[in-house]
Design a protein around this motif. Sequence first.
Motif, short mmCIF file in Angstrom:
data_model
loop_
_atom_site.label_atom_id
_atom_site.label_comp_id
_atom_site.label_asym_id
_atom_site.label_seq_id
_atom_site.Cartn_x
_atom_site.Cartn_y
_atom_site.Cartn_z
N LYS A 1 -17.26 -12.29 17.72
CA LYS A 1 -17.83 -13.39 16.94
C LYS A 1 -17.15 -13.67 15.69
N PRO A 2 -16.88 -15.12 15.41
CA PRO A 2 -16.01 -15.19 14.27
C PRO A 2 -16.56 -14.28 12.94
N ARG B 1 -6.03 -18.43 9.67
CA ARG B 1 -6.86 -17.27 9.50
C ARG B 1 -6.80 -16.70 8.09
N HIS C 1 -13.77 -18.20 9.39
CA HIS C 1 -14.33 -18.75 10.47
C HIS C 1 -13.32 -18.83 11.84
N HIS C 2 -13.23 -17.44 12.16
CA HIS C 2 -12.07 -17.21 13.21
C HIS C 2 -12.60 -15.91 13.81
N ALA C 3 -12.12 -15.74 14.89
CA ALA C 3 -12.41 -14.49 15.44
C ALA C 3 -11.46 -13.33 15.07
#
Length: 285
Positions: A149-150, A219, A230-232
Motif C-alpha cells: 500500500k502507498p 519519493r 503517496h508511493h509504495a
Amino acid sequence: MSPTVARTPGFAYTAQDLDRFREVQQLAYHCAEQVAAWIEPGVTERQATAQLRRCLVAAGVRDFFHIPFAWFGDRTAFRHFHTPLQFFAGSRVLQEGMPYVLDCAPVVDGYTADIGYGGKVGDNPVWDRLALDLRVYRELILREVRARKPLNEVYAAVDAQIARHGYDNRHQVYPGRVIGHQVTRNTSRAPMGVNLFGFGVRTLQTLGRELISERLHGRSPLWADGRSSHHAPTPGLWAVEPHIAFRAVGIKFEELLVVTEDDAYWLDDDLPHVRRWTRLEETAA
C-alpha cells in the motif's frame, strides 16, 4: 514520447549489514532498559537523557542520528507542544504513577538505530491498556506494507485504528507529521559527534542528500500522510514509530522495519515491547 517512469530501487543491504543494524538496535534498547531500571520518582527529563547518553557512550557510541530524548507525564502525549524546542528534555520531574518515554538514535560505524521505549513508574492502568493495544499497530503496519500500500495510505489505516480505539494520534505532532523515516548507513565525512538542532551533523548531511535524491524520483525518505508519501514502500530500512495517547498518557515503540522489493518484516522480534506481549500471552494461556 512515452513518459519516464521512475524505477523502484533494489534492496541495498547484505545479511551482514542487517546483522550490524540489529546489533545497534539491540544496544539502544539495552541502554534504554538500563535507564528504565535506574529511573525513579524525583528524576528529571534532563537527568534521564544524560544517563541514557552516558550508557550509550559507555557501550561505544560516538555519534547520534539525534540526541537522546525523554518525556514524562502528559509530555508523553505531547500535550501543548507547539514548537520543536518543546521536544527537548526539560525540568519535568517524574512522579509516582507517571508514564515516560525514552528515545535514542545511536550510530556505530555508520549503522543507525532509532528506538522508542515506553514505561511507567508505579501503577497506571491507562498505560497498561495502551501498552497492550500498541501491538495492534505493529501488526497492522506490517500487513499494510506487505500489501505494498502507498505509505500515506498505511498512515491513514493507522489513523483509522487509533480512532477505533478511541485514542489520539501523537506522531502527527512530530515535525513533518512523520510516523517513520528511512534509515541508511551513514557515510558522511562531516565531524563525528557534532549536533545541530538536536540532530547529528552527519545525519543532516546524509538526510539532505536522501531528500534530494528521493524527491527527484517522486519519493520521500520521510513517511507522513501527505502527497509526498503517496508511493509504495521504498526498499530499505525504515524507523517506524506509531505514537498513541489517551488524555495525559502517551506511549510508542520505535524500531526498524525491513522492506524488500516484494516483502517486509520487522528486523528483530527480541525487543522489550514484543517480549511484554509474549509474556502476557503465556500468562493468559
